[in-house]
Design a protein around this motif. Structure first.
Motif, PDB file in Angstrom:
ATOM      1  N   ALA A  90       0.817  -1.215   0.000  1.00 43.73           N
ATOM      2  CA  ALA A  90       0.000   0.000   0.000  1.00 43.73           C
ATOM      3  C   ALA A  90       0.853   1.267   0.000  1.00 43.73           C
ATOM      4  O   ALA A  90       0.429   2.304  -0.508  1.00 43.73           O
ATOM      5  CB  ALA A  90      -0.929   0.004   1.209  1.00 43.73           C
ATOM      6  N   ALA A  91       2.062   1.182   0.562  1.00 42.94           N
ATOM      7  CA  ALA A  91       2.938   2.357   0.650  1.00 42.94           C
ATOM      8  C   ALA A  91       3.613   2.684  -0.671  1.00 42.94           C
ATOM      9  O   ALA A  91       4.198   3.760  -0.827  1.00 42.94           O
ATOM     10  CB  ALA A  91       3.992   2.125   1.731  1.00 42.94           C
ATOM     11  N   GLY A  92       3.544   1.780  -1.644  1.00 44.40           N
ATOM     12  CA  GLY A  92       4.141   2.052  -2.952  1.00 44.40           C
ATOM     13  C   GLY A  92       5.641   2.248  -2.878  1.00 44.40           C
ATOM     14  O   GLY A  92       6.347   1.491  -2.213  1.00 44.40           O
ATOM     15  N   ASP A  93       6.139   3.290  -3.533  1.00 49.47           N
ATOM     16  CA  ASP A  93       7.590   3.512  -3.571  1.00 49.47           C
ATOM     17  C   ASP A  93       8.110   4.307  -2.369  1.00 49.47           C
ATOM     18  O   ASP A  93       9.273   4.721  -2.346  1.00 49.47           O
ATOM     19  CB  ASP A  93       7.989   4.212  -4.872  1.00 49.47           C
ATOM     20  CG  ASP A  93       7.305   5.565  -5.061  1.00 49.47           C
ATOM     21  OD1 ASP A  93       6.557   5.999  -4.153  1.00 49.47           O
ATOM     22  OD2 ASP A  93       7.503   6.191  -6.122  1.00 49.47           O
ATOM     23  N   LYS A  94       7.272   4.483  -1.353  1.00 49.37           N
ATOM     24  CA  LYS A  94       7.729   5.185  -0.149  1.00 49.37           C
ATOM     25  C   LYS A  94       8.622   4.304   0.715  1.00 49.37           C
ATOM     26  O   LYS A  94       9.371   4.803   1.564  1.00 49.37           O
ATOM     27  CB  LYS A  94       6.526   5.658   0.672  1.00 49.37           C
ATOM     28  CG  LYS A  94       5.689   6.725  -0.020  1.00 49.37           C
ATOM     29  CD  LYS A  94       4.490   7.123   0.829  1.00 49.37           C
ATOM     30  CE  LYS A  94       3.635   8.161   0.122  1.00 49.37           C
ATOM     31  NZ  LYS A  94       2.432   8.516   0.937  1.00 49.37           N
ATOM     32  N   VAL A  95       8.512   2.986   0.525  1.00 48.15           N
ATOM     33  CA  VAL A  95       9.367   2.042   1.246  1.00 48.15           C
ATOM     34  C   VAL A  95       9.748   0.915   0.284  1.00 48.15           C
ATOM     35  O   VAL A  95       9.220   0.818  -0.819  1.00 48.15           O
ATOM     36  CB  VAL A  95       8.661   1.422   2.480  1.00 48.15           C
ATOM     37  CG1 VAL A  95       8.295   2.493   3.499  1.00 48.15           C
ATOM     38  CG2 VAL A  95       7.432   0.625   2.070  1.00 48.15           C
ATOM     39  N   GLU A  96      10.667   0.066   0.720  1.00 47.46           N
ATOM     40  CA  GLU A  96      11.032  -1.121  -0.045  1.00 47.46           C
ATOM     41  C   GLU A  96      10.827  -2.349   0.835  1.00 47.46           C
ATOM     42  O   GLU A  96      11.175  -2.329   2.023  1.00 47.46           O
ATOM     43  CB  GLU A  96      12.484  -1.044  -0.507  1.00 47.46           C
ATOM     44  CG  GLU A  96      12.882  -2.186  -1.419  1.00 47.46           C
ATOM     45  CD  GLU A  96      14.148  -1.891  -2.196  1.00 47.46           C
ATOM     46  OE1 GLU A  96      14.980  -2.808  -2.350  1.00 47.46           O
ATOM     47  OE2 GLU A  96      14.318  -0.733  -2.647  1.00 47.46           O
ATOM     48  N   GLY A  97      10.236  -3.390   0.287  1.00 53.42           N
ATOM     49  CA  GLY A  97       9.948  -4.591   1.054  1.00 53.42           C
ATOM     50  C   GLY A  97      11.029  -5.648   0.932  1.00 53.42           C
ATOM     51  O   GLY A  97      11.607  -5.837  -0.136  1.00 53.42           O
ATOM     52  N   VAL A  98      11.301  -6.316   2.046  1.00 56.83           N
ATOM     53  CA  VAL A  98      12.282  -7.404   2.082  1.00 56.83           C
ATOM     54  C   VAL A  98      11.616  -8.627   2.712  1.00 56.83           C
ATOM     55  O   VAL A  98      11.201  -8.592   3.872  1.00 56.83           O
ATOM     56  CB  VAL A  98      13.535  -7.021   2.891  1.00 56.83           C
ATOM     57  CG1 VAL A  98      14.504  -8.197   2.963  1.00 56.83           C
ATOM     58  CG2 VAL A  98      14.211  -5.791   2.301  1.00 56.83           C
TER      59      VAL A  98
END
Length: 275
Positions: free
Chosen positions: A217-225
């Motif tokens: 939902a945060a889009g490019d505001k964070v990166e998922g690992v």
């Protein structure tokens, strides 16, 4: 708006339109099956063209985007009805319900927090699991600290945020850490998953352990690992009609939408797992 955000928005909008079509079609049809189950009864409630009034839904913070989209679809299908939401940590919501806060539906992020309500006699019927959710590490965009595993979160100097242990996302994170034998002292414990994620979005933390749905939902505001230990700490999400509901028929109809094929489409597109 980023390309990723636009895709997510289009997906929710498309699924919402599909949900409206489903409910409208149902309103024009009748059931020939006189031996309908309890779930069929809920579905028939959703098809009633006379549904009206306000439905108050207390829902886990991680459901915010999906439930907001479903609420809009429901209101479009039933112009006389309105869905209002109270999103937050499941433990806080459960405490509010048992404390007498007026609500019609409770959607929790774990069976444990739902049990607070059922043990107090606040549920009408047996809660049903409608989705599941898995953890993911949220890092700053580009992952500048090169976080690649749960163990990396224990690096000296890394500012990590966790949900409070009393809320489902915090309990799940602690379960994963315990299973790995890792000790992690976060810079803060947050009241719900959105608050934890927001610390990374605002660059007040380097990483947070949240749900995959919130990272998406945060889009490019964070990166998922991703991390493999999350597979052993997946949360079931139960939903129930509340005993003191003042608008039970309309509340049942909203629950039916959540459990319907179109409702499940919205939820899975947001990153939730099927029950």
């Amino acid at each position: 708006m980023t390309r990723s955000a636009r895709r997510t928005r289009r997906t929710l909008q498309a699924a919402g339109v599909g949900a409206v079509a489903l409910l409208t079609l149902s309103a024009c049809s009748s059931s020939d099956d006189s031996s309908s189950s309890g779930s069929d009864s809920s579905a028939s409630a959703s098809s009633s063209p006379k549904l009206s009034g306000t439905v108050t839904v207390f829902a886990a913070a991680s459901l915010k985007e999906s439930f907001t989209a479903l609420g809009k679809a429901f209101e479009e299908a039933h112009p006389g009805a309105k869905v209002t939401f109270n999103f937050g940590g499941s433990d806080t919501l459960a405490a509010s319900i048992t404390g007498g806060a007026p609500a019609d539906v409770f959607a929790s992020a774990s069976p444990k927090t739902m049990k607070i309500v059922t043990d107090a006699g606040g549920a009408s019927g047996t809660p049903a699991t409608f989705v599941r959710n898995q953890l993911e590490i949220a890092t700053l965009p580009g992952n500048p600290d090169k976080v690649a595993s749960l163990r990396d979160l224990t690096k000296s100097g890394l500012k990590v945020v966790l949900c409070d242990k009393t809320v489902p996302c915090g309990a799940a994170a602690q379960k994963a850490l315990d299973a790995s034998g890792l000790k992690l002292t976060p810079v803060s414990y947050e009241e719900d998953v959105k608050a934890a994620l927001n610390k990374v979005v605002l660059k007040e933390a380097d990483a947070a352990v949240v749900y995959k749905t919130d990272v998406k939902a945060a889009g490019d505001k964070v990166e998922g690992v991703d991390f493999p230990e999350s597979a052993g700490a997946v949360n079931d999400y139960p939903i129930t009609l509340l005993k003191d509901s003042e608008n039970a028929d309309t509340a049942k109809a909203f629950i039916a939408l959540v459990q319907s094929a179109e409702g499940q489409k919205v939820l899975t597109e947001a990153g939730f797992l099927k029950p």
